[in-house]
Design a protein around this motif. Structure first.
Motif, PDB file in Angstrom:
ATOM      1  N   ALA A 166      42.736  43.750  39.959  1.00 16.83           N
ATOM      2  CA  ALA A 166      43.607  44.924  39.906  1.00 16.83           C
ATOM      3  C   ALA A 166      44.007  45.276  38.482  1.00 16.83           C
ATOM      4  O   ALA A 166      44.415  46.407  38.201  1.00 16.83           O
ATOM      5  N   ASN A 167      43.879  44.319  37.570  1.00 15.32           N
ATOM      6  CA  ASN A 167      44.199  44.588  36.168  1.00 15.32           C
ATOM      7  C   ASN A 167      43.148  45.439  35.477  1.00 15.32           C
ATOM      8  O   ASN A 167      43.158  45.563  34.248  1.00 15.32           O
ATOM      9  N   ILE A 168      42.261  46.043  36.248  1.00 18.78           N
ATOM     10  CA  ILE A 168      41.361  47.044  35.686  1.00 18.78           C
ATOM     11  C   ILE A 168      42.167  48.217  35.146  1.00 18.78           C
ATOM     12  O   ILE A 168      41.699  48.975  34.284  1.00 18.78           O
ATOM     13  N   SER A 169      43.408  48.347  35.629  1.00 25.86           N
ATOM     14  CA  SER A 169      44.267  49.455  35.181  1.00 25.86           C
ATOM     15  C   SER A 169      45.130  49.079  33.978  1.00 25.86           C
ATOM     16  O   SER A 169      46.224  49.608  33.810  1.00 25.86           O
ATOM     17  N   ILE A 170      44.652  48.171  33.135  1.00 25.04           N
ATOM     18  CA  ILE A 170      45.375  47.851  31.905  1.00 25.04           C
ATOM     19  C   ILE A 170      45.399  49.092  31.014  1.00 25.04           C
ATOM     20  O   ILE A 170      44.534  49.963  31.116  1.00 25.04           O
ATOM     21  N   PRO A 171      46.404  49.228  30.137  1.00 23.60           N
ATOM     22  CA  PRO A 171      46.570  50.433  29.333  1.00 23.60           C
ATOM     23  C   PRO A 171      45.307  50.968  28.644  1.00 23.60           C
ATOM     24  O   PRO A 171      45.061  52.178  28.704  1.00 23.60           O
ATOM     25  N   PRO A 172      44.454  50.131  28.002  1.00 24.61           N
ATOM     26  CA  PRO A 172      43.261  50.708  27.369  1.00 24.61           C
ATOM     27  C   PRO A 172      42.302  51.384  28.347  1.00 24.61           C
ATOM     28  O   PRO A 172      41.545  52.283  27.965  1.00 24.61           O
ATOM     29  N   MET A 173      42.337  50.967  29.610  1.00 31.60           N
ATOM     30  CA  MET A 173      41.432  51.526  30.616  1.00 31.60           C
ATOM     31  C   MET A 173      42.012  52.749  31.325  1.00 31.60           C
ATOM     32  O   MET A 173      41.271  53.516  31.946  1.00 31.60           O
ATOM     33  N   ILE A 174      43.322  52.919  31.254  1.00 34.54           N
ATOM     34  CA  ILE A 174      43.971  53.979  32.022  1.00 34.54           C
ATOM     35  C   ILE A 174      43.409  55.374  31.728  1.00 34.54           C
ATOM     36  O   ILE A 174      43.138  56.145  32.663  1.00 34.54           O
ATOM     37  N   PRO A 175      43.199  55.773  30.450  1.00 33.34           N
ATOM     38  CA  PRO A 175      42.644  57.119  30.204  1.00 33.34           C
ATOM     39  C   PRO A 175      41.293  57.324  30.890  1.00 33.34           C
ATOM     40  O   PRO A 175      41.036  58.413  31.437  1.00 33.34           O
ATOM     41  N   PHE A 176      40.443  56.298  30.882  1.00 36.38           N
ATOM     42  CA  PHE A 176      39.121  56.430  31.505  1.00 36.38           C
ATOM     43  C   PHE A 176      39.253  56.539  33.030  1.00 36.38           C
ATOM     44  O   PHE A 176      38.540  57.324  33.668  1.00 36.38           O
ATOM     45  N   LEU A 177      40.164  55.763  33.603  1.00 36.72           N
ATOM     46  CA  LEU A 177      40.366  55.809  35.048  1.00 36.72           C
ATOM     47  C   LEU A 177      40.949  57.151  35.479  1.00 36.72           C
ATOM     48  O   LEU A 177      40.545  57.722  36.509  1.00 36.72           O
ATOM     49  N   LEU A 178      41.903  57.658  34.693  1.00 32.59           N
ATOM     50  CA  LEU A 178      42.487  58.958  35.011  1.00 32.59           C
ATOM     51  C   LEU A 178      41.448  60.065  34.926  1.00 32.59           C
ATOM     52  O   LEU A 178      41.359  60.927  35.817  1.00 32.59           O
ATOM     53  N   TYR A 179      40.667  60.042  33.861  1.00 27.91           N
ATOM     54  CA  TYR A 179      39.654  61.101  33.684  1.00 27.91           C
ATOM     55  C   TYR A 179      38.564  60.982  34.746  1.00 27.91           C
ATOM     56  O   TYR A 179      38.114  61.993  35.300  1.00 27.91           O
ATOM     57  N   GLY A 180      38.138  59.758  35.041  1.00 28.00           N
ATOM     58  CA  GLY A 180      37.118  59.566  36.075  1.00 28.00           C
ATOM     59  C   GLY A 180      37.608  60.061  37.427  1.00 28.00           C
ATOM     60  O   GLY A 180      36.854  60.687  38.186  1.00 28.00           O
ATOM     61  N   SER A 181      38.885  59.804  37.730  1.00 31.50           N
ATOM     62  CA  SER A 181      39.462  60.276  38.993  1.00 31.50           C
ATOM     63  C   SER A 181      39.523  61.794  39.016  1.00 31.50           C
ATOM     64  O   SER A 181      39.196  62.435  40.031  1.00 31.50           O
TER      65      SER A 181
END
Length: 404
Positions: free
Chosen positions: A319-334
């Motif tokens: 679940a720590n895939i949502s660490i701060p450095p990854m958040i922009p990529f996850l938000l944009y991918g979503s």
């Protein structure tokens, strides 16, 4: 025995330790002079913060000698008074600051207990723990303290029996008293504890005495509805920060090569669980790390892992895939996924901000995040299952009744 020790002894002791006593005060003129006098027996350095009092407080302070004072022209709140007092003390070079309320509820005779404790454990933040079952304890105070204790534990992992006591010893040289604290009212005291714990400062309770006068004699500036509302808003923000930043930060601070090897040995290579169950835990964790339940991802992940009897540690790590450095990529991918599903162009409308545009982007993100989470979790699970099958010996799965 402690009471028989002379004033000179305690003054020298507090000077050696670098301690100042701070008394925030707002319209407590009836008790302020007595509080100052009782504190003087122990402390050579006292700071009173007059937080815009409209009673006889200014006159009382004008008669006192050898006293540091800060005066707010208008009432700013207890939090602001404490913050300004702590900032002053730190700039003056004091190592510790004891805070004591001016309403007469605290006893200066408990200062030796604070001193004894801080000599044993330097740079600890000590919080006076009141007897919450004492006579005349207001019911709203008991409820507020239990409410505060719960959120403090959730935000820091530390259990305290009293987080609202104003009788404290702060290791101010280790605290960013000018930078970290944003609240101005009663919620400041909880905020200060949380930030101190996040900063690695040990926070502990120490028993203290308390006096609650009869109802008709009390002077209270606590406003239940407004103050509870502010405290609730603060806790909402702190919980979000806890799960989005503090937990991942602490996790990666402990992430050494030795710890990684031990983790994989315990939970993967030598785990008694099957490949399928490990894969399921990874899939769950990745899914929960992406879906838009910010602030509650870890809690829900733990609950679901427990419900389905999956490895909680692996699920939380995934679940720590949502660490701060990854958040922009996850938000944009979503967001992009949502645009593709809805057939909309990928355009954030940064130059045309309006209610309709914001509503459209949120809709695209929410729909896309769920689909994106499903896709990423399936992909992560597939890769994990392939690697586990290739690297681990086959094991019998008691849940799925098959050999993996």
């Amino acid at each position: 025995m402690k009471e028989q020790i002379s004033t000179a002894y305690w003054h020298e002791k507090l000077k050696q330790l670098g301690i100042i006593v701070i008394i925030p005060s707002y319209n407590n003129g009836k008790t302020l002079a007595d509080v100052i006098e009782s504190v003087r027996f122990y402390a050579p350095d006292i700071l009173v913060v007059n937080d815009g009092s409209t009673d006889e407080t200014a006159e009382i302070l004008s008669r006192e000698s050898n006293l540091h004072t800060i005066t707010h022209p208008v009432n700013q709140g207890k939090g602001a008074a404490l913050r300004h007092g702590l900032s002053f003390a730190k700039k003056q070079g004091f190592r510790y600051a004891i805070t004591i309320d001016s309403d007469g509820q605290h006893f200066a005779s408990d200062i030796p207990a604070l001193i004894e404790s801080i000599e044993k454990e330097p740079d600890t933040l000590l919080v006076g723990a009141r007897n919450l079952a004492s006579d005349n304890m207001p019911g709203k105070n008991t409820f507020a303290n239990k409410f505060s204790n719960f959120w403090f534990t959730l935000e820091t992992g530390i259990k305290l029996q009293d987080t609202q006591s104003g009788y404290r010893l702060y290791p101010i040289q280790r605290m960013n008293v000018d930078k970290w604290y944003y609240t101005a009212k009663y919620e400041f005291e909880l905020e200060a504890l949380v930030f101190a714990a996040w900063g690695g400062i040990t926070v502990k309770n120490i028993p203290v005495h308390v006096y609650y006068p009869p109802q008709e004699e009390r002077v209270s500036h606590f406003r239940p509805f407004r103050d509870f509302t502010r405290i609730s808003i603060l806790n909402t923000v702190l919980v979000l920060v806890t799960f989005l930043w503090i937990i991942p930060r602490n996790f990666f601070r402990k992430l050494t090569w030795k710890n990684c090897k031990q983790f994989f040995s315990d939970h993967v290579t030598h785990s008694p669980e099957s490949n399928l169950r490990i894969t399921a835990a990874i899939t769950l964790g990745v899914f929960m790390g992406i879906v838009p339940v910010w602030g509650y991802q870890m809690l829900i992940t733990l609950f679901l892992a427990h419900l389905f009897r999956l490895n909680k540690v692996i699920a939380i790590v995934a679940a720590n895939i949502s660490i701060p450095p990854m958040i922009p990529f996850l938000l944009y991918g979503s967001y992009v996924t949502g645009c593709k599903v809805l057939g909309d162009p990928v355009n954030l409308h940064l130059n045309e901000l309006s209610f309709e545009n914001v509503k459209s982007v949120i809709e695209q993100y929410l729909i896309g995040s769920v689909i994106f989470a499903v896709g990423c979790s399936i992909l992560a699970g597939t890769i994990a299952f392939i690697l586990l099958t290739a690297c681990r010996k086959k094991r019998y799965d008691p849940v799925f009744y098959r050999t993996i």
